[in-house]
Write an enzyme that holds these catalytic residues in place. Structure first.
Site, PDB file in Angstrom:
ATOM      1  N   ARG A  45       0.839  -1.220   0.000  1.00 56.43           N
ATOM      2  CA  ARG A  45       0.000   0.000   0.000  1.00 56.43           C
ATOM      3  C   ARG A  45       0.869   1.264   0.000  1.00 56.43           C
ATOM      4  O   ARG A  45       0.482   2.285  -0.565  1.00 56.43           O
ATOM      5  CB  ARG A  45      -0.943  -0.025   1.208  1.00 56.43           C
ATOM      6  CG  ARG A  45      -2.057   1.049   1.175  1.00 56.43           C
ATOM      7  CD  ARG A  45      -3.101   0.764   2.249  1.00 56.43           C
ATOM      8  NE  ARG A  45      -4.259   1.655   2.206  1.00 56.43           N
ATOM      9  CZ  ARG A  45      -4.474   2.659   3.071  1.00 56.43           C
ATOM     10  NH1 ARG A  45      -3.603   2.896   4.035  1.00 56.43           N
ATOM     11  NH2 ARG A  45      -5.565   3.397   2.967  1.00 56.43           N
ATOM     12  N   ILE A  71      -7.879   7.679  -0.723  1.00 52.16           N
ATOM     13  CA  ILE A  71      -7.843   6.225  -0.839  1.00 52.16           C
ATOM     14  C   ILE A  71      -8.615   5.707   0.370  1.00 52.16           C
ATOM     15  O   ILE A  71      -8.428   6.184   1.488  1.00 52.16           O
ATOM     16  CB  ILE A  71      -6.377   5.708  -0.881  1.00 52.16           C
ATOM     17  CG1 ILE A  71      -6.309   4.180  -0.980  1.00 52.16           C
ATOM     18  CG2 ILE A  71      -5.558   6.178   0.285  1.00 52.16           C
ATOM     19  CD1 ILE A  71      -4.880   3.664  -1.220  1.00 52.16           C
ATOM     20  N   SER A  72      -9.525   4.760   0.151  1.00 53.33           N
ATOM     21  CA  SER A  72     -10.364   4.252   1.243  1.00 53.33           C
ATOM     22  C   SER A  72      -9.511   3.538   2.287  1.00 53.33           C
ATOM     23  O   SER A  72      -8.374   3.163   2.025  1.00 53.33           O
ATOM     24  CB  SER A  72     -11.394   3.253   0.698  1.00 53.33           C
ATOM     25  OG  SER A  72     -12.180   3.839  -0.304  1.00 53.33           O
ATOM     26  N   SER A  73     -10.096   3.313   3.462  1.00 48.14           N
ATOM     27  CA  SER A  73      -9.375   2.571   4.493  1.00 48.14           C
ATOM     28  C   SER A  73      -9.226   1.118   4.043  1.00 48.14           C
ATOM     29  O   SER A  73     -10.055   0.600   3.287  1.00 48.14           O
ATOM     30  CB  SER A  73     -10.141   2.618   5.814  1.00 48.14           C
ATOM     31  OG  SER A  73     -11.302   1.819   5.711  1.00 48.14           O
TER      32      SER A  73
END
Ligand code: SAH
Length: 225
Positions: A45, A71-73
């Site tokens: 990530r 960016i989403s969790s």
């Protein structure tokens, strides 16, 4: 010599350890699909988030990625992928490539990935990151709310931005038994799963959510966005 070596720390090892910890956290949050957990274990990530955010790359939080987007969790990505039930060889459409992180997770799950991003600069950055990491996916710059009819039907469609109502073309482009994962709502949102049964779409709520808005209409160029 890299900075990490000078300080006696090896960044690659640290990232790996942080990643392991993140996978444990996802398990604690109820993610049990082993393929999904494995994907999180192998996709870096930190390579997708802006440099200044790298130290936070393996926290279970959404992060800003520029151009007003986030960016989403990891938990949201993991739940979306788990609920999409993706298997090797499945043709999957992603709406909102963003950084390309979820694109890489999809590829790690063995999917044939098609992904559309509306903001040209994000599209270009994602193409480069994915190429550098050797991830195979087909990316397009454009309005994903229209889907990608030429490659339909899809076993799964995952939308990374929220609309008041899920775009109609995405339902049309779902294969029989296929799953559409989409956040719905404006201020209060929920992440939903629709499963196609003929002309019916069974609807379930996965969790509450907070996504950036899905912007429908003409894709924007490389302007000030
Ligand atoms: N899951 C992504 C983050 C998605 S953020 C990741 O892993 O990084 C949501 C993205 O959807 C943003 O990049 C935004 O520009 C994009 N987006 C919004 N509306 C869109 C549309 N109509 N078509 C394609 N992309 C869109």
């Amino acid at each position: 010599m890299a900075a990490g070596e000078l300080s006696g720390r090896d960044p690659a090892t640290e990232y790996r350890r942080d990643r392991r910890r993140l996978v444990e956290r996802l398990r604690d949050r109820g993610v049990s699909d082993l393929a999904v957990l494995h994907a999180f274990d192998i996709v870096p990530r930190h390579a997708f988030v802006p440099e200044v955010m790298r130290t936070r790359a393996y926290e279970d939080v959404p992060l800003p990625v520029g151009h007003g987007q986030t960016i989403s969790s990891p938990t949201i990505h993991a739940l979306s992928l788990e609920q999409a039930r993706i298997g090797p060889g499945d043709r999957v459409l992603e709406v909102g490539t963003g950084t390309g992180f979820q694109t890489a997770l999809l590829a790690a799950l063995g999917a044939a990935v098609y992904s559309i991003e509306r903001i040209a600069a994000l599209y270009e950055a994602a193409v480069q990151t994915l190429r550098r990491l050797g991830v195979e996916a087909r990316l397009m710059h454009g309005d994903g709310s229209r889907g990608w009819p030429r490659h339909a039907p899809f076993r799964a469609i995952i939308v990374g931005a929220a609309a008041a109502r899920p775009p109609e073309p995405l339902f049309d482009q779902l294969a029989e038994g296929g799953r559409l994962i989409v956040p719905v709502g404006t201020r209060r949102q929920e992440l939903r799963r629709y499963t196609r049964r003929g002309d019916d779409f069974a609807r379930e709520t996965i969790t509450g959510a907070r996504f950036v808005p899905l912007v429908e209409g003409e894709a924007r160029g490389r302007g000030p966005e």
